[in-house]
Scaffold this motif. Structure first.
Motif: not given
Lengths: 214, 221
Positions: B131-153
């Motif tokens: 819902l909210e995060s200020r993770e590094t663009p391009g790296l840490g923001d993959k926790i919500y932009k990377d479909a594989d990672f989100v899908g693994s939950f």
């Protein structure tokens, strides 16, 4: 004559006295929110609204504001416009507001805005003050957009979220990280100074030739 | 600025009045914009939450907020300060599907706030949404932009707790691939889910005895 005056006030902010590239003001939002074109444009629009609104009010009331309390009055006016911009963005585009975060309230502290009130709006009639504000805010918006666009294209391979290159493009991630902001700004400032240098050189040459010819 | 250097200094009363009037007008303007945007802002937040709940609990079309109040879990629409809430998700027949549980904790740069869907019966995580995060663009923001990672939950076992392992080495149903280049952010997400899960598991009613959907709850709108 009058018309060329307001045109002059408008164009000086866009190019000759560009608040970012020439005066090097407002660096905080400049570096912080230009990691994508859409953020840069949203920030530029918010600043535009605040600057033009404040300049209009300050110029309208310039004869009523005692100079002893002028800075406090300017800040009250600017802060009110910033709050209006803050809530409007939150209501209309919550996603963009989330990205910009604390930088919207911080428009109050943008030295470019207070600087324009003190240096221009409080001394000139409304029409000129508004033209000056539109020019300066336009120049700021333009500068933010060019930085945001360059950083997003290089760092994400996209513009306004639309992918420009194919699958094989490896994003230059550092460009959307803080160092990328400094790098891009540095290169653009270099260009502006080089351009100014060349122009002065050219003008000197012309003057030399005219003297020789005469 | 007509009061030049040779003009008499304005009286203190005039200075006070000027600032007072400016403050008054500014206050009225701010209250005006606050009052006029508040309904939209509240509606936006409620809609975002509802969409997130429906996203982390597949098949859910109705929700009910449960508040942990006075050492028990009760269905309530309001949420007091310092109270925690979970959202029960129900399918269109009103059958209980699972809980959407909000959690927050430190990430790589700032607090990560997320919501995850959880079914107590099978001890499975059904979905996760940041819902909210200020993770590094391009790296840490993959926790919500990377479909594989989100899908693994999706359908991830949380008994025993979730473990983030190096990419490509998952072997257990409770393991997920950490994102290459964003290991800290990935592990932060896993830690937040584990912690929130262990905080709530004691408070949730035993599987099978979930409170039914209140008739007036509707779709949470």
């Amino acid at each position: 004559m009058k018309k060329s005056d307001s045109y002059e006030e408008f164009i000086k902010g866009i190019w000759r006295d560009n608040p970012v590239f020439v005066q090097v003001l407002g660096m905080c939002p400049m570096l912080a929110v230009t990691n994508s074109a859409i953020n840069a444009v949203a920030m530029g629009m918010a600043t535009f609204f605040v600057l033009v609104g404040s300049s209009f009010l300050v110029s309208s009331f310039r004869n009523w504001i005692p100079k002893q309390v002028r800075i406090s009055c300017f800040i009250i006016i600017i802060a009110t416009f910033v709050t209006v911009a803050d809530y409007t963005l939150l209501a209309l585009v919550p996603k963009v507001h989330k990205e910009l975060g604390a930088f919207i309230p911080l428009i109050v502290a943008n030295c470019m805005i207070l600087g324009r009130q003190e240096a221009f709006s409080s001394r000139y009639p409304v029409r000129l003050a508004v033209m000056d504000a539109i020019g300066m805010a336009g120049g700021f918006l333009l500068a933010l957009f060019s930085l945001g666009a360059i950083r997003e294209i290089l760092g994400d391979g996209a513009l306004f979220g639309i992918k420009l290159f194919g699958e094989n493009f490896e994003p230059w991630v550092i460009m959307i990280l803080p160092p990328g902001g400094f790098l891009t700004l540095g290169v653009i400032l270099l260009f502006f100074n080089w351009f100014k240098f060349k122009k002065d050189e050219f003008l000197a040459e012309v003057a030399e030739a005219e003297r020789g010819g005469g | 600025m007509n009061t030049g250097a040779n003009a008499a200094a304005p009286s203190s009363l005039r200075l006070i009045l000027t600032l007072a009037i400016a403050g008054l007008i500014s206050g009225i303007a701010i209250i005006g914009i606050y009052e006029s945007t508040l309904p939209t802002i509240t509606a936006n937040k409620a809609r975002e939450l509802r969409e997130a709940v429906f996203k982390v609990l597949p098949g859910v079309s109705q929700m009910q907020q449960f508040v942990w109040r006075g050492d028990q879990l009760i269905a309530a629409e309001d949420l007091q300060k310092d109270e925690e809430a979970v959202y029960g998700g129900y399918d269109e027949n009103g059958e209980f599907v699972g809980y959407a549980i909000p959690g927050a904790g430190p990430g790589f740069q700032d607090t990560i706030g997320l919501l995850f869907g959880f079914t107590p019966e099978q001890q499975l995580v059904l979905g996760m949404e940041v819902l909210e995060s200020r993770e590094t663009p391009g790296l840490g923001d993959k926790i919500y932009k990377d479909a594989d990672f989100v899908g693994s939950f999706s359908k991830l076992s949380i008994d025993p707790e979730i473990v983030a392992v190096k990419k490509g080495t998952t072997s257990q149903p409770n393991e997920i691939d950490a994102i290459t280049g964003a290991t800290i952010s990935s592990k932060a997400v896993v830690r937040i889910i584990n912690k929130t899960h262990s905080d709530w598991i004691q408070r949730l009613p035993p599987p099978g005895s979930e409170p039914p959907l209140r008739q007036d709850a509707g779709d949470g709108s």
